[in-house]
Design an enzyme around this catalytic site. Sequence first.
Site, PDB file in Angstrom:
ATOM      1  N   TYR A   3     -13.842  26.405  -3.568  1.00 18.46           N
ATOM      2  CA  TYR A   3     -12.873  25.708  -4.415  1.00 18.46           C
ATOM      3  C   TYR A   3     -12.670  26.489  -5.708  1.00 18.46           C
ATOM      4  CZ  TYR A   3     -10.525  21.993  -7.019  1.00 18.46           C
ATOM      5  OH  TYR A   3      -9.612  21.262  -7.752  1.00 18.46           O
TER       6      TYR A   3
ATOM      7  N   TYR B  93      -2.846  24.186  -0.949  1.00 18.12           N
ATOM      8  CA  TYR B  93      -3.857  23.645  -1.850  1.00 18.12           C
ATOM      9  C   TYR B  93      -4.385  22.348  -1.238  1.00 18.12           C
ATOM     10  CZ  TYR B  93      -6.040  22.269  -6.269  1.00 18.12           C
ATOM     11  OH  TYR B  93      -6.944  21.911  -7.242  1.00 18.12           O
TER      12      TYR B  93
END
Length: 371
Positions: free
Chosen positions: A321, A271
């Site tokens: 994203y 992430y």
Amino acid sequence: MGRIYGRSPIDFAVEAVDLAIKDSGIAKDDIDGLLISGGLCSYLKMPDAVSMHLQNALGITDLKLVNEMNSYGATAATMLQYAAMTCSTGQTDAVVCVFADAPLQKEPSNGYGTAINVGTGIESLNGASGILNAATSFAMVARKYMDRYNVTSEQLAHIAVDTRAWATMNPRAQKREPITVEDHQKSKMIADPLRLLDCCLVSNGGIAVIVTSAERARDLKQPPVKIIGWGQGHPGNRKDRTINTGAAMSGRLAMEMAGVTLDDIDIRQIYDCFTYTTLITLEDYGYCNKGEGGEAFSGGRLGPNGDLPTNTGGGQLSSYYMWGMTPISEAIIQARGQAGERQVDKHELTLVSGNGGVLQYHASLVLSSTV
């Protein structure tokens, strides 16, 4: 996914689920679980955010499991963990885990990238001192680490450059133009020490993943990807959480459950809301000693020709994203061997991370292409 306007998060979610059902070959009527992550629109309580009403939009009835979950960027990995637990105990047969969001607008607004949750009273102190959003919060975190361990902006730049190198080979990536360390250093300062190329993208879209039993998966259309390890680590507001993060706990638990070590891992999907997040997560997973990440992850090691292939789709920095679904989706694509030009030859085991808040919540997965 990407700069797609005029569609609601629910619209993206419905399409993502429909595509996942077709991709898997499972019958829609066999879906009996639904776990939902609503992203920023949900966090900001926008009226068109995806919610548990998604069940009705999908036209699915009589679910055995439905929930809207939020541990921010750690949500997706957590959803897959809970889905795997219910499938493995026979409580459900097939669970859809879906993320959908649409914070990006054609016209500037007061929503994303400006003052988020400024608050009133004592809660307004952050806003009054300039801590207005994720970038300003992570900038303080990164500065603390960089000053303590003499890590430079140029070293963070290598992470951005390597991630972009992967994105150049991903047709779904929002940013596919190669960049250099010099390009990074010339990009505008967002919140010192974080420059534009240290920061993730903003994207509209949705991703859905279907979790079922290993036995069931063998009979479906796609090569199955097995969830063999999971773990969570949530330090909350522990004083040192920004330098010693919950990734250490969640990664250890996931790898212990899977019965593997770092030496066994082929690919890392991290992430990466900021370059610093990639650095600190890999560091806390154990790929180097504390404070050595700046040097350890420079020189192309994370890129297509490196020995630690990481964020092979371009990550959130360069691809798209979708909160924690970004690393999960690329992990599945690589494990299936369907990544095309960017496919990593050795892809049996993938370590996946999710990070939520300002390093307050962490979840990790180990995925295997061997079932």
